[in-house]
Design a protein around this motif. Structure first.
Motif, mmCIF file in Angstrom:
data_model
loop_
_atom_site.group_PDB
_atom_site.id
_atom_site.type_symbol
_atom_site.label_atom_id
_atom_site.label_comp_id
_atom_site.label_asym_id
_atom_site.label_seq_id
_atom_site.Cartn_x
_atom_site.Cartn_y
_atom_site.Cartn_z
ATOM 1 N N ARG A 22 50.853 -46.983 -44.582
ATOM 2 C CA ARG A 22 51.963 -46.876 -45.532
ATOM 3 C C ARG A 22 52.662 -48.212 -45.768
ATOM 4 N NH1 ARG A 22 49.700 -43.710 -46.918
ATOM 5 N NH2 ARG A 22 50.128 -41.583 -47.560
ATOM 6 N N LEU A 23 51.832 -49.249 -45.769
ATOM 7 C CA LEU A 23 52.391 -50.568 -46.058
ATOM 8 C C LEU A 23 53.564 -50.911 -45.152
ATOM 9 C CD1 LEU A 23 52.285 -50.691 -49.926
ATOM 10 C CD2 LEU A 23 50.824 -51.874 -48.340
ATOM 11 N N ARG A 24 53.391 -50.626 -43.856
ATOM 12 C CA ARG A 24 54.479 -50.943 -42.926
ATOM 13 C C ARG A 24 54.913 -52.390 -43.081
ATOM 14 N NH1 ARG A 24 54.232 -53.433 -38.003
ATOM 15 N NH2 ARG A 24 55.997 -53.111 -36.634
ATOM 16 N N GLY A 25 53.915 -53.296 -43.186
ATOM 17 C CA GLY A 25 54.277 -54.694 -43.365
ATOM 18 C C GLY A 25 54.736 -54.978 -44.774
ATOM 19 N N SER A 26 53.996 -54.466 -45.759
ATOM 20 C CA SER A 26 54.277 -54.816 -47.139
ATOM 21 C C SER A 26 55.618 -54.314 -47.610
ATOM 22 C CB SER A 26 53.171 -54.261 -48.036
ATOM 23 O OG SER A 26 51.929 -54.818 -47.677
ATOM 24 N N LEU A 27 56.016 -53.127 -47.185
ATOM 25 C CA LEU A 27 57.284 -52.576 -47.639
ATOM 26 C C LEU A 27 58.271 -52.353 -46.503
ATOM 27 C CD1 LEU A 27 56.000 -49.929 -50.194
ATOM 28 C CD2 LEU A 27 56.867 -52.196 -50.658
ATOM 29 N N GLY A 28 57.927 -52.795 -45.322
ATOM 30 C CA GLY A 28 58.820 -52.599 -44.196
ATOM 31 C C GLY A 28 58.886 -51.153 -43.761
ATOM 32 N N VAL A 29 57.823 -50.375 -43.993
ATOM 33 C CA VAL A 29 57.862 -48.954 -43.700
ATOM 34 C C VAL A 29 57.663 -48.718 -42.210
ATOM 35 C CG1 VAL A 29 56.822 -46.741 -44.233
ATOM 36 C CG2 VAL A 29 56.938 -48.487 -45.980
ATOM 37 N N ASN A 30 58.663 -48.201 -41.555
ATOM 38 C CA ASN A 30 58.589 -48.009 -40.108
ATOM 39 C C ASN A 30 58.247 -46.579 -39.717
ATOM 40 O OD1 ASN A 30 59.350 -50.676 -39.344
ATOM 41 N ND2 ASN A 30 61.437 -50.196 -39.974
ATOM 42 N N PHE A 31 58.253 -45.667 -40.700
ATOM 43 C CA PHE A 31 58.047 -44.270 -40.328
ATOM 44 C C PHE A 31 56.610 -43.997 -39.931
ATOM 45 C CE2 PHE A 31 55.563 -41.850 -43.410
ATOM 46 C CZ PHE A 31 55.325 -42.821 -44.346
ATOM 47 N N ILE A 102 41.377 -48.082 -39.073
ATOM 48 C CA ILE A 102 42.069 -49.258 -39.603
ATOM 49 C C ILE A 102 43.514 -48.917 -39.939
ATOM 50 C CG2 ILE A 102 41.991 -51.055 -41.376
ATOM 51 C CD1 ILE A 102 38.983 -50.352 -41.688
ATOM 52 N N ASN A 103 43.739 -47.698 -40.441
ATOM 53 C CA ASN A 103 45.100 -47.243 -40.737
ATOM 54 C C ASN A 103 46.028 -47.375 -39.536
ATOM 55 O OD1 ASN A 103 45.124 -46.449 -43.437
ATOM 56 N ND2 ASN A 103 44.239 -44.458 -42.990
ATOM 57 N N LEU A 104 45.583 -46.812 -38.439
ATOM 58 C CA LEU A 104 46.440 -46.788 -37.259
ATOM 59 C C LEU A 104 46.592 -48.183 -36.653
ATOM 60 C CD1 LEU A 104 45.595 -43.434 -35.468
ATOM 61 C CD2 LEU A 104 47.422 -43.977 -37.064
ATOM 62 N N LEU A 105 45.550 -48.998 -36.753
ATOM 63 C CA LEU A 105 45.670 -50.384 -36.305
ATOM 64 C C LEU A 105 46.769 -51.092 -37.096
ATOM 65 C CD1 LEU A 105 44.861 -53.023 -34.938
ATOM 66 C CD2 LEU A 105 43.029 -53.253 -36.635
ATOM 67 N N TYR A 106 46.777 -50.937 -38.408
ATOM 68 C CA TYR A 106 47.798 -51.567 -39.236
ATOM 69 C C TYR A 106 49.174 -50.996 -38.935
ATOM 70 C CZ TYR A 106 44.944 -54.502 -42.275
ATOM 71 O OH TYR A 106 44.147 -55.498 -42.766
ATOM 72 N N ALA A 107 49.234 -49.683 -38.701
ATOM 73 C CA ALA A 107 50.524 -49.058 -38.401
ATOM 74 C C ALA A 107 51.111 -49.585 -37.104
ATOM 75 C CB ALA A 107 50.347 -47.539 -38.313
ATOM 76 N N GLU A 108 50.249 -49.854 -36.133
ATOM 77 C CA GLU A 108 50.719 -50.295 -34.827
ATOM 78 C C GLU A 108 51.068 -51.782 -34.783
ATOM 79 O OE1 GLU A 108 47.500 -49.329 -32.293
ATOM 80 O OE2 GLU A 108 47.717 -47.153 -32.516
ATOM 81 N N LYS A 109 50.287 -52.612 -35.488
ATOM 82 C CA LYS A 109 50.384 -54.047 -35.232
ATOM 83 C C LYS A 109 50.700 -54.929 -36.431
ATOM 84 C CE LYS A 109 47.530 -54.344 -31.070
ATOM 85 N NZ LYS A 109 46.473 -55.118 -30.381
ATOM 86 N N VAL A 110 50.352 -54.508 -37.641
ATOM 87 C CA VAL A 110 50.459 -55.422 -38.784
ATOM 88 C C VAL A 110 51.844 -55.337 -39.411
ATOM 89 C CG1 VAL A 110 49.535 -56.037 -41.049
ATOM 90 C CG2 VAL A 110 47.986 -55.266 -39.235
ATOM 91 N N ASN A 111 52.543 -56.435 -39.408
ATOM 92 C CA ASN A 111 53.839 -56.539 -40.073
ATOM 93 C C ASN A 111 53.749 -57.693 -41.067
ATOM 94 O OD1 ASN A 111 56.553 -57.178 -40.794
ATOM 95 N ND2 ASN A 111 57.274 -56.106 -38.970
ATOM 96 N N SER A 112 53.532 -57.350 -42.331
ATOM 97 C CA SER A 112 53.290 -58.373 -43.352
ATOM 98 C C SER A 112 54.506 -59.254 -43.584
ATOM 99 C CB SER A 112 52.867 -57.709 -44.662
ATOM 100 O OG SER A 112 51.627 -57.072 -44.505
ATOM 101 N N HIS A 113 55.696 -58.705 -43.382
ATOM 102 C CA HIS A 113 56.900 -59.516 -43.549
ATOM 103 C C HIS A 113 56.925 -60.649 -42.518
ATOM 104 C CE1 HIS A 113 61.025 -60.663 -44.300
ATOM 105 N NE2 HIS A 113 61.325 -60.456 -43.027
ATOM 106 N N GLU A 114 56.597 -60.327 -41.286
ATOM 107 C CA GLU A 114 56.567 -61.354 -40.242
ATOM 108 C C GLU A 114 55.444 -62.357 -40.481
ATOM 109 O OE1 GLU A 114 56.346 -59.569 -36.420
ATOM 110 O OE2 GLU A 114 58.326 -58.611 -36.554
#
Length: 644
Positions: A22-31, A102-114
């Motif tokens: 859910r674009l945790r990094g791209s949109l800062g989505v933490n849910f 890949i979804n869960l990997l991105y959810a756990e570790k990828v923060n695009s803002h950082e």
């Protein structure tokens, strides 16, 4: 309701299986972490860091003529009206399981803002991607890769590309540098380097651009002189992706005695990072900041003779071939992010009131969201359509298709982001929503492998060259009409029938798609007939000197790109409707909207060519350009200036 809260919490739950991050990094989505925690243990077991294993489909490959080139001679491969199906139901399920990993990997570790702020991709993320095997997506298994089809790779890339800096880094490694070794390296070179590159233990960088030559490979100044030990490499390469962390450099250089600026005698060398005389300086960028880019200087670097890739002097041809796959991979993933953005912006619209009513009730906003949806639909369609052609065609000639997809997808990524930012309003310019970062990154992706105008010229001039090879006698006749009066008279009648829409449809595109698509299919075939006239007009005016022109070939390319994308859209919606996919009634409307808008763009380009530069705005603009050049810029006097 606060815009930030909407972006952070209201993405649709129905797509978690497809886009868990859910674009945790791209949109800062933490849910997403909460979503991931709700998955069952059985589902979590699927997403371990084990290497992805997918069965390769046994697709029957057909010999097909080049689709886009044939459009220039008014030929249409109606077999492709049936959207090629590559993956079986079972194979698609395997791909979707990999998508979850890949979804869960991105959810756990990828923060695009950082990643954007620090301009660094954490090593832990790269290590996880190595373990999944994603540094060798399409490298054969015998060299340690996943050996994915283009179709499976595109599906995975939708999720792998949720962080654009990370995706660009991996793609430049595999589909530029590594691809050169895979296609043209000796077996000894492949055995030595490919397993290390496919596993990600070594990173490769592609060194072709230079500050003075840009992407004009024929103008490079880097040289490789013959010495007893091999070659002595000297020169500076700019805009080298992965420069700072590369272990191998794939370097283009002119050999000794070939310093002519127009010489095509360019060769390719493998240079290892620990060679003496290599200097790397990082470049600061405003886009794709997590993607390490730098300037690499080679100061009389000794390269063994065994490190030459392919044949000496064939570097230019090799470059063009490698760029085909790279253009595809770099421009067939952004629609995954755009779909998520459209979801969240739509939620924002629903929960935002202006002048006492929801933005969702404003016609202009509704229309804008629909247009964005139609463009994303077209981007997705042409990406999977092109992938299917690659997977189902024996030795496909798809250079123009790859260039067309690069132009269409990169420019429409910018269009969609610009329109979404307009819907959100001034909040879209804040870092909190990350839309401004995505827009910056999209600009970088559009320029990554050269400007789109260069790609357009390549399409237009290659198409004209194909016409010359296929219809040499016809070209001769309509360039010398006085000597062929009978043929000239027949041609006049043919042109009149086409312009009056009385010409017979030879391809019967409408008969090969669902009956609901008769109108857009007939429009497409009608425009193809006029396109043939436009091509003939250009060749009649310029002949072999068409290579010295730019304006008309660019217009031909614009029309050809629209034809190709429409073909993909019609094939996709016809398949969807025939097999009864969900929401196909509305999907049909979406496809019709795109085809209508695309048809208008085609008509504009063709009319400009057929009326001639003397009657459209291009002629005066070309004449006026001399004044701009002579005065070195803007020349009109200030409106407040007096002449007395």
């Amino acid at each position: 309701m606060d815009v930030g809260k909407i972006f952070f919490s209201t993405l649709r739950q129905s797509r978690i299986s497809s886009y868990g991050s859910r674009l945790r990094g791209s949109l800062g989505v933490n849910f997403v972490k909460n979503c991931a925690a709700q998955h069952s243990r059985a589902e979590e077991a699927v997403v371990g860091r084990e290497k992805i294993q997918l069965s390769r489909p046994s697709v029957v490959k057909w010999k097909r003529p080049p689709f886009m080139k044939c459009l220039f001679v008014n030929k249409y491969d109606v077999e492709l009206c049936a959207f090629p199906e590559i993956l079986t139901k079972e194979q698609l399920a395997e791909v979707e399981d990999s998508v979850k990993s890949i979804n869960l990997l991105y959810a756990e570790k990828v923060n695009s803002h950082e990643i954007d702020e620090t301009q660094t991709i954490p090593d832990s993320i790269l290590q996880d991607l190595r373990e999944l095997g994603l540094f060798g997506r399409m490298i054969p298994t015998k060299y340690g890769g996943l050996d994915l089809t283009h179709t499976a790779c595109t599906r995975i890339n939708e999720v792998l590309g949720l962080d654009w800096s990370l995706y660009a880094s991996i793609t430049a490694h595999e589909f530029m540098a590594t691809q050169m070794l895979l296609l043209y390296g000796s077996e000894e070179q492949k055995q030595k380097y490919l397993p290390l590159l496919a596993s990600g233990k070594k990173i490769a960088a592609f060194c072709c651009s230079e500050f003075k030559s840009g992407n004009d490979l024929l103008s490079i100044s880097t040289t490789a002189d013959n010495v007893p030990e091999g070659f002595r490499l000297s020169g500076t390469k700019s805009w080298v992706t992965n420069a700072e962390n590369a272990d191998l450099f794939i370097v283009f250089a002119k050999m000794q005695g070939h310093m002519d600026p127009k010489s095509r005698e360019i060769s390719v060398l493998v240079v290892e990072r620990d060679s003496e005389g290599i200097e790397v300086v990082p470049l600061e960028k405003t886009c794709l900041r997590g993607c390490k880019t730098g300037v690499v200087t080679f100061k009389e670097v000794l390269v063994p003779s065994g490190n030459i890739i392919g044949t000496l002097g064939r570097g230019y041809e090799m470059y063009l071939k490698v760029m085909e796959n790279f253009r595809f991979m770099l421009n067939s993933f952004t629609f995954g992010t755009l779909k998520l953005l459209l979801d969240s912006v739509t939620e924002h619209v629903i929960h935002t009131e202006r002048l006492g009513k929801s933005l969702a009730d404003v016609q202009l906003v509704r229309t804008k969201l629909t247009k964005i949806s139609s463009v994303i639909y077209a981007m997705e369609s042409v990406s999977y359509f092109t992938a299917a052609i690659c997977d189902s065609t024996e030795n496909p000639d798809i250079a123009l298709e790859m260039a067309a997809m690069k132009v269409f997808n990169s420019e429409n990524t910018l269009y969609c982001l610009r329109e979404l930012m307009d819907v959100v309003g001034s909040s879209s310019f804040t870092k909190r929503l990350q839309l401004e970062r995505l827009y910056r990154d999209a600009q970088g992706l559009a320029m990554f492998d050269g400007s789109n105008d260069i790609a357009r010229l390549y399409i237009g001039l290659s198409g004209c060259k194909f016409v010359g090879s296929q219809k040499a006698q016809e070209v001769l006749k309509f360039r010398n009409r006085f000597f062929f009066p009978t043929d000239h008279f027949k041609d006049i009648i043919r042109r009149m029938r086409i312009k009056m829409n009385r010409a017979r449809f030879e391809h019967d595109i409408a008969g090969h798609v669902h009956p609901s698509l008769v109108i857009p299919a007939n429009n497409l075939e009608s425009r193809l007939q006029r396109f043939e006239l436009a091509v003939e007009e250009v060749l009649s005016d310029h002949g072999a000197k068409v290579v010295e022109t730019q304006i008309e070939p660019k217009k031909l390319a614009n029309a050809a790109i629209e034809f190709y994308v429409q073909a993909a859209v019609l094939a996709r919606i016809s398949r969807s409707y025939c097999i009864g996919l969900k929401n196909t009634t509305h999907e049909m409307l979406l496809a019709s909207i795109f085809c209508h808008d695309s048809d208008l763009r085609i008509v504009l380009e063709l009319n400009d060519i057929l009326v001639g530069m003397a009657k459209n705005s291009e002629g005066p603009a070309l004449l006026l350009s001399e004044q701009v050049i002579d005065t070195k810029g803007y020349f009109p006097e200030h409106p407040l200036r007096h002449n007395y």
